[in-house]
Design an enzyme around this catalytic site. Structure first.
Site, PDB file in Angstrom:
ATOM      1  N   THR A 296       0.861  -1.185   0.000  1.00  0.00           N
ATOM      2  CA  THR A 296       0.000   0.000   0.000  1.00  0.00           C
ATOM      3  C   THR A 296       0.882   1.215   0.000  1.00  0.00           C
ATOM      4  O   THR A 296       1.994   1.207  -0.451  1.00  0.00           O
ATOM      5  CB  THR A 296      -0.869   0.042   1.253  1.00  0.00           C
ATOM      6  N   GLY A 297       0.362   2.203   0.589  1.00  0.00           N
ATOM      7  CA  GLY A 297       1.205   3.367   0.790  1.00  0.00           C
ATOM      8  C   GLY A 297       1.227   4.164  -0.466  1.00  0.00           C
ATOM      9  O   GLY A 297       0.264   4.793  -0.853  1.00  0.00           O
ATOM     10  N   CYS A 298       2.317   4.027  -1.112  1.00  0.00           N
ATOM     11  CA  CYS A 298       2.645   4.987  -2.131  1.00  0.00           C
ATOM     12  C   CYS A 298       2.185   4.505  -3.492  1.00  0.00           C
ATOM     13  O   CYS A 298       2.765   3.587  -4.043  1.00  0.00           O
ATOM     14  CB  CYS A 298       4.141   5.155  -2.088  1.00  0.00           C
ATOM     15  N   VAL A 299       1.132   5.080  -4.045  1.00  0.00           N
ATOM     16  CA  VAL A 299       0.703   4.685  -5.377  1.00  0.00           C
ATOM     17  C   VAL A 299       0.587   5.825  -6.356  1.00  0.00           C
ATOM     18  O   VAL A 299       1.197   6.704  -6.565  1.00  0.00           O
ATOM     19  CB  VAL A 299      -0.703   4.054  -5.357  1.00  0.00           C
TER      20      VAL A 299
END
Ligand code: SRM
Ligand code: SRM
Ligand code: SRM
Ligand code: SRM
Ligand code: SF4
Ligand code: SF4
Ligand code: SF4
Ligand code: SF4
Ligand code: SF4
Ligand code: SF4
Ligand code: SF4
Ligand code: SF4
Lengths: 399, 106, 353, 353, 399, 106
Positions: free
Chosen positions: B103-106
């Site tokens: 997740t996180g950084c998309v």
């Protein structure tokens, strides 16, 4: 009331400002996905809450970035947006288009997606808004065919952007467009295949007016500036005065360094260039009379970002002046050293600015090989918590 | 939640095909699932090197390793990893390794 | 298979001839009327730019209409700006008036130059994102309808840049805007303990919290949120889908003022909190629209020429800002994050209001 | 047994009659010459104050001599200032000149008023403290010998307040001085593991470290210092005697500039690092004396009237300060503590030097 | 060279500035402790290191503070400073003395101590420098007899201090001396019996010039100020101008709010008092012509301190304006609430400012019952990390 | 280091009389040592309440409790504590309780 299914959104068709609702409705005429987007959005307006699920990780072959996955949390109601991914298309530098290219984009998107776009995303990409997983690869194939490529997403280099610069601005001190384009081309791999601790953004403004907000929105900001004297055309200065400009009040008094003097008597403007901090104000007010100095280059700043996690940062000066001429070797070498240090030391989801803050600027400077200069700080430290390097300490055995 | 049938067993996965019950992962799962992500033929030693590294790291630290680490520790450069897993280390390799979806950084 | 890593099309092929000829050789510019720039080259060449507003969210058919216009008047050359406006680029002065005429007939607002309010940078909101605390396009439309005349007239003391971001990720980069509209949550996330162990990395989730409100519960492979330490930033949800935070009754909008990006006169500045919370009231967010309008009007009435909103406030003082706008000052305006002490008043220099 | 909690003597009994009469009713003052203040009451009463320097460290016999003077000229009334000077309070103008004459004969420097350098606030140093990185009285004496004329003449652009603290505890509160002289250590403490378990509280010791360089070693009831994270503040030694830090070869002095306390014109400001390290070179610390003198002279030559050292630097910029003084800028000048980001230059506004 | 035993220190007898070495030598004539102090100090000058052991905890009966214990680390060489404690004597407010009182102090100190003093310590105490453990109680008994008491040390209220204020200054907006004296008397217990998490300092300056550095050096700073118009005597203004003062350049241009206008033509000074921030500059330059406004009181600030542990803090405005007249009930009540909150929540060795920083200003304000006002901040927060109180939240059940 | 003889045993103490080997503390030590700090007669229940509280807290947390805590937990106000231990909780009570010498703030 009408029997519209979207009474709330319909309200936003009224008024003089262009309406995004009209756009969606226009696309909805041809595209069921756009129609369901409209319907789902109406539900959001009613519920006051978004109706997209968390995240989504989809893409095209060979790339780890460029697509934002998205799924509806009410596929029961809105089956045509069950999957509604966006594709980030790397914009042509400076957002210049010829219509044939734009039309090609539209055709591809009508073929594969919702018919809705954002021109542009706030990083700068041409955003193609909404398609299904199956369409991603074919759409990309068509884009590639048409000469387009995807932009960045995820822990990658994001699509660099640049102010219009030398293409249409008299103040450009560097070729913002060429630098941006060369960076984009040179660093393709970093854009498409996330390999960093987190995102990395590069923006280029050709002068301190910073028309792409580089200082606020990029991990690495390249900003044009000059050394030496502002070029003054005394006749044009007088012409501004004749035309009614209050040079003392509107120019000299607002000069942040108070390094300008206007003599009403002999109608001359004196600039003490040694004190000028090149803020651009006087040039902005009198573009016809004043021009940047002749020795031109850029200041390089790093660390800018939005608040998550440690709070917003504006970028910090790390190189006060760098000549920038193709092939920009010094610049790209520096970028490589910076990214390498960050990639080696950064934690997951730690932006460059946060890493420098955590480890200390002195470690950063040492690692990338830059000298400390006063231009890096607003003022020297106020706390006495000063580290010395081991080699600076007298090694005599401590008793 | 979609369910997927692989080699006779059924698995709950999310829309992106990520396993939703991590303890159901098995080598058979990975082998059977490989084709979904566009991998042709059976998983090679190199595939397994990546998958095993990912799983080991995840078990030890509770997170997926950063890409630089994967490259360094598996001895496979990023280009090779994209050849092995066409949708990349995050989408492709993590999925086969049965890690939580990045997740996180998309 | 498609060719990869080809990069964007080379912009040079999209530059109109007059720009290619004068590339890096412009001498000065004038704003001949709101929305119309005239750039003069060293050799005397003149380029006209006509800037029009865009909703940014554009349908392909609408883009085709824009293309039609560009082909009719600009030999097919156009560009978009860093704030999502559309710029028609004309080498021929005689086509300027007809273009504007047709634009106006088609309800394209012409403006956004100089001391005006230009287009709002904004984000996805309920149209496409998963973390929004408000919509993006809706509030933008409602606000710009109200401020329309400031787009088409250069009647303000200086540039006013308004931006919107629908959550604290601030994709609209609102942190340095004259006026920023920011979606905020106001209730803590609600960890879903059944899903969490399978979909979230615990260390990442714990590390995501700026205030250390999240503790890992190793035994149950889940997390606990200390509600008192949570300020609803939503970052944990970004990394961990099993921590939903949206809450229709308590999500809403905060207003920030006084930021800027340019280095002109004053250094770049962050936006500062003006109004901690206004409700989400779709479809037209009347409270938000009124608040923004009030700030613009008070600024317009009091600031000096060339003085950006933040520069004006710095000069007169924040106490005066709150008095003049009638906005209530609360304990929420007082920072309590890591750099808080830097914002406390460490001098007896202040005004009474 | 002695009476406790009686508090200090009531100051009112020590006020000379003219002050009692004009208490709260002074109209204005003038500095009639360096070191001599003339305060005029609303009723026309005139009070003269003669200010003389003191080494602060006074022997009882010397105090008695001062008392003699006060009795001869001031009916026994005198006071000390917040910067350790002595003030003789005279209601009678005719006694002023004779007092000054006798003071000068006895080598009491008269001055310290107005735009001068007044007495240095300072601390104990090797005379009485346990944590000093340098002496206090010695450097003060050496510096003031050199700056003597600036005490007796009001020949500077504005007040210059110099202070000294012999360690980072900053008992001299040098953090807001025009020029601050600060003793610093430069090597980490050396935990004495044999004594530590019996004389130190582990949690207190761990908590004392601003940079988290200390880890408790629970098993051995002692601590470990991570030398790389230690910046030698000495706070651990303050709470734990078994962590000595003094190191004759590496202790020394740092110089800080540009602080101020008053709210006049500009708000109070912290002092900023000018010179990270100068050696301890007793008895006269020539490097320190030369450095301070250089800063004073450069300031005197360039600042405008009423401009404090820090105000001057703010106006011309730190890059100019380093150029004019010839002081080297190093990575040590760049903050790396908790508020560091606030000090980084977030604008392209700067000078070349 | 001489055959002096203290060649290094002897160097510091030279030069025009008064010499502390002479003082020590003078005391050494009568006092062996002073002589050994000199000798030990010479050793320090030679070794470049202090020769005192860590700490020391000694005192007088019934008090937990007022004495700083000190022991030589070379009692073998300097037996007369084996124990060399200082006593902190609470100075008379404003540091006013009559000589008889000062002489009494000297006599007591000659009887019990080294004959050396600091007039004064940087907190403000009269410091009696160096005695033995045995002499502490008898010395205190004599001090008490003579009407003196000890000051603070340790985790106690420290000896409050005040600027000379109304006793000799035309700008005093409050009675700094009386406030300081009343605080000292009222809070005796806190001074003598440490009971707080750490030290607590109170200083009072009667105007914004802050001649006791209250804003930088006290946990609680009381600073005089006024409301309403600066009192202008136009004739005296003109007199300054006549005497050659450049009123525009030296006064108006330096006014931080630029709220003053001097008209050379009609020789008048206009002050826009609504914009004045009472910085004192114009009054400082023209004391005869300008006087503070008539409605007087104080601003209250908290949190000032030196760097250990979290970095230096300047005090923060918490009450912009408070009328201050005896018996100062509002002030003392506020101090009590502040100390109570701090004492209840503070960790060991945590100053008030650090605690407020750790828990957040909003908690502090709520606990001590003060309203938030814009005067408390330089500017509102820039980060979006805003807490809401539970009662501000819509309690409807979250789905 | 000075050594002190109490009830037949010898203890190492520092100049201020603080025990230097904390594990040598015993109730006898405290009783025997009380007079040194000006306490007349044997230690009372109130003395012990303070001493025991100090020791318990120190054992649990590794630090001496803050004065406010001592007052609250022993139910003895500060005045009373100074009556019991004339040199105060830090110098007097901690010394008898065999805690490390309080440092920090002097
Ligand atoms: C599309 C776009 C907003 C828009 O409508 O224009 C966008 C959309 C998202 N951003 Fe952004 N960001 C966009 C520009 C920005 C910018 C502005 C910029 O690049 O100049 C910022 C602030 C600058 C910065 O990077 O600091 C920005 C700061 C974030 C952050 C916070 C990053 C931080 O370090 O503080 C996140 C959170 C994250 O990375 O997990 C984020 C995350 C996201 C995600 C991926 C949501 C998420 O957490 O997974 C959004 C996907 C929305 C969707 O469904 O399509 N987005 N994001 C912009 C990208 C379009 C493009 O490629 O042109
Ligand atoms: C087209 C565009 C660049 C681009 O590559 O797209 C652009 C173009 C110009 N900018 Fe800009 N600026 C553009 C975004 C910006 C931004 C970025 C932003 O707003 O997000 C900034 C920083 C804003 C800020 O400080 O917050 C920006 C700060 C300036 C300034 C400094 C204004 C100031 O006083 O602070 C000038 C100078 C001036 O206008 O006097 C300036 C001047 C100009 C000039 C006059 C430059 C020139 O000589 O051609 C151009 C026309 C300005 C006008 O609109 O009147 N441009 N300009 C952008 C138009 C956005 C829009 O559609 O409205
Ligand atoms: C006696 C003393 C107060 C006391 O209670 O002891 C005092 C007395 C006066 N101060 Fe002060 N100040 C005294 C310490 C201070 C301090 C504290 C310090 O230095 O530690 C300050 C703050 C310094 C700083 O900002 O760093 C201080 C900042 C001022 C100012 C503001 C100066 C400025 O422009 O920043 C003035 C106004 C002026 O002189 O124009 C002032 C003015 C005055 C006046 C003129 C007030 C008056 O009308 O009587 C007094 C004579 C000043 C002179 O020396 O020329 N006094 N004054 C202190 C003398 C110290 C000494 O021995 O030299
Ligand atoms: C005597 C004096 C210096 C002087 O020569 O004037 C002094 C001397 C000591 N101070 Fe101080 N401080 C003295 C005023 C100050 C001041 C100035 C003030 O009060 O205006 C400060 C800075 C302001 C502040 O409190 O923040 C000051 C900040 C410290 C600190 C750091 C406190 C902090 O919170 O940052 C310490 C360390 C500590 O408390 O453990 C400290 C600790 C000490 C100790 C007790 C050393 C220690 O760690 O145990 C010193 C004893 C020296 C000795 O052997 O006599 N001293 N100390 C001053 C007290 C004399 C008096 O009562 O008048
Ligand atoms: S940043 Fe400067 S050079 Fe670039 S477009 Fe703006 S004003 Fe022109
Ligand atoms: S560029 Fe800015 S600093 Fe330089 S002269 Fe012009 S207004 Fe002054
Ligand atoms: S600001 Fe937040 S909600 Fe809006 S697009 Fe960005 S990540 Fe999504
Ligand atoms: S919403 Fe933000 S503050 Fe609250 S728990 Fe999640 S990360 Fe922490
Ligand atoms: S500054 Fe440090 S060394 Fe000097 S007296 Fe204070 S505590 Fe002692
Ligand atoms: S000297 Fe300071 S930084 Fe070093 S270990 Fe001790 S407390 Fe920490
Ligand atoms: S602080 Fe103000 S009132 Fe007090 S002595 Fe100084 S100038 Fe006078
Ligand atoms: S007191 Fe200061 S702000 Fe007020 S008028 Fe005078 S100079 Fe200006």
């Amino acid at each position: 009331m009408t029997d519209s299914k979207t009474p709330l959104l319909d309200e936003l068709e009224k008024g003089p400002w262009p309406s995004f609702v009209k756009e969606i409705k226009q696309a909805a005429e041809k595209k069921p996905a756009a129609a369901d987007l409209l319907n789902q959005l109406e539900l959001s307006y009613k519920d006051r809450i978004g109706h997209w699920k968390h995240g989504g990780i989809v893409g095209v072959k060979g790339y780890g970035s460029g697509v934002i996955g998205r799924y509806s949390d009410r596929p029961d109601l809105f089956p045509n947006v069950q999957a509604f991914h966006t594709m980030r298309v790397n914009h042509p530098t400076g957002w210049f288009y010829k219509t044939d290219a734009l039309r090609k984009l539209c055709d591809i998107w009508d073929k594969h997606g919702s018919g809705l776009t954002n021109l542009h995303g706030s990083t700068g990409d041409a955003i193609l808004l909404g398609t299904t997983t199956e369409h991603l690869q074919p759409c990309f194939d068509d884009l590639s065919e048409a000469g387009f490529d995807l932009g960045g997403s995820g822990s990658a280099l994001r699509t660099p952007s640049a102010c219009v610069g030398p293409a249409r601005c008299e103040w450009a001190c560097i070729d913002s467009l060429d630098i941006c384009y060369q960076a984009t081309m040179t660093l393709q791999d970093q854009i498409h295949r996330p390999m960093f601790p987190y995102k990395f953004k590069i923006k280029v403004s050709a002068c301190a007016n910073d028309c792409v907000s580089a200082i606020a929105r990029s991990d690495l900001a390249i900003m044009g500036t000059w050394k030496g004297r502002i070029q003054v055309d005394p006749a044009e200065v007088r012409a501004y005065a004749d035309a009614g400009l209050d040079i003392r009040g509107e120019v000299c008094d607002l000069c942040p360094t108070k390094c300008m003097e206007w003599s009403e008597a002999d109608r001359t403007l004196v600039i003490h260039d040694g004190d000028c901090n090149r803020c651009m104000h006087c040039l902005n007010v009198m573009p016809k009379a004043l021009r940047p100095g002749k020795e031109r280059g850029a200041s390089i700043l790093v660390g800018g970002k939005a608040p998550i996690v440690q709070g917003s940062l504006l970028s910090w000066v790390i190189v006060p002046f760098m000549k920038l001429e193709p092939p920009y070797t010094e610049l790209f070498d520096l970028i490589a050293r910076i990214q390498d240090w960050w990639d080696e030391n950064g934690r997951s989801r730690e932006r460059l600015g946060e890493l420098i803050n955590r480890l200390g600027m002195r470690h950063f400077l040492k690692a990338v090989g830059l000298p400390a200069v006063p231009q890096m700080v607003k003022h020297p430290r106020t706390n006495p918590y000063v580290f010395f390097w081991p080699e600076e300490i007298d090694k005599k055995e401590v008793k | 939640m979609p369910t997927i049938e692989l080699a006779g067993k059924s698995y709950e996965v999310d829309e992106d095909g990520f396993l939703q019950e991590l303890d159901k992962w098995s080598e058979e799962f990975a082998e059977a699932y490989a084709h979904v992500d566009g991998i042709e033929g059976p998983l090679t030693e190199e595939h397994w090197r990546v998958i095993n590294y990912l799983r080991g790291y995840y078990q030890e630290f509770g997170i997926a390793p950063m890409v630089r680490k994967v490259v360094r520790e598996t001895g496979l450069d990023l280009k090779r990893i994209y050849e092995l897993f066409p949708s990349g280390p995050g989408n492709g390799a993590c999925k086969l390794a049965g890690l939580a979806k990045p997740t996180g950084c998309v | 298979m498609a060719k990869t890593d080809i990069g964007p099309p080379d912009y040079k092929q999209f530059l109109p001839p007059i720009i290619r000829d004068n590339y890096g050789k412009w001498r000065y510019h004038e704003i001949v009327r709101p929305g119309v720039l005239k750039h003069v080259g060293e050799n005397g060449d003149v380029l006209y730019t006509v800037r029009v507003a865009s909703p940014r969210l554009l349908s392909t058919d609408h883009i085709r209409e824009i293309c039609d216009l560009a082909e009719t008047y600009c030999d097919g050359f156009l560009r978009f700006t860093s704030r999502h406006n559309i710029e028609f680029l004309l080498a021929d002065e005689h086509r300027v008036a007809p273009l504007i005429e047709e634009l106006q007939a088609k309800n394209y607002p012409v403006g956004g130059t100089g001391h005006s309010i230009t287009n709002m940078v904004h984000t996805q909101g309920w149209v496409h994102c998963h973390t929004p605390a408000t919509d993006a396009s809706g509030p933008v439309k409602a606000i710009m309808d109200e401020l329309y005349d400031h787009f088409t007239h250069m009647d303000l003391p200086a540039h006013v840049r308004i931006s919107l971001a629908c959550c604290l990720n601030m994709c609209g980069a609102v942190h340095c805007s004259d006026i920023a509209i920011l979606g905020i949550h106001r209730t803590p996330p609600r960890p879903d303990n059944s899903r969490l162990p399978n979909v979230c990395e615990l260390p990442t989730t714990v590390a995501s919290c700026p205030t250390g409100a999240i503790r890992a519960d190793m035994k149950n492979k889940t997390v606990q949120v200390n509600d008192e330490k949570c300020m609803y930033c939503g970052n944990c949800y970004t990394v961990c889908p099993a921590m939903p935070i949206a809450d229709p009754d308590n999500d809403g909008i905060s207003i920030w003022v006084g930021g800027k990006v340019s280095n002109a006169r004053s250094a770049p500045m962050f936006s500062k909190l003006a109004i901690p919370f206004l409700p989400n009231n779709p479809p037209r967010w009347p409270e938000v629209v009124a608040a923004v309008k009030n700030i613009v009007e008070v600024y317009a009435a009091h600031a000096r020429k060339h003085e950006r909103l933040g520069e004006w406030i710095e000069r007169v003082g924040w106490e005066r800002f709150f008095t003049l706008t009638g906005i209530a000052f609360t304990d929420k305006h007082i920072d309590d994050f890591t750099l808080a002490t830097e914002t406390f008043r460490t001098t007896t220099q202040f005004k009474w209001g």
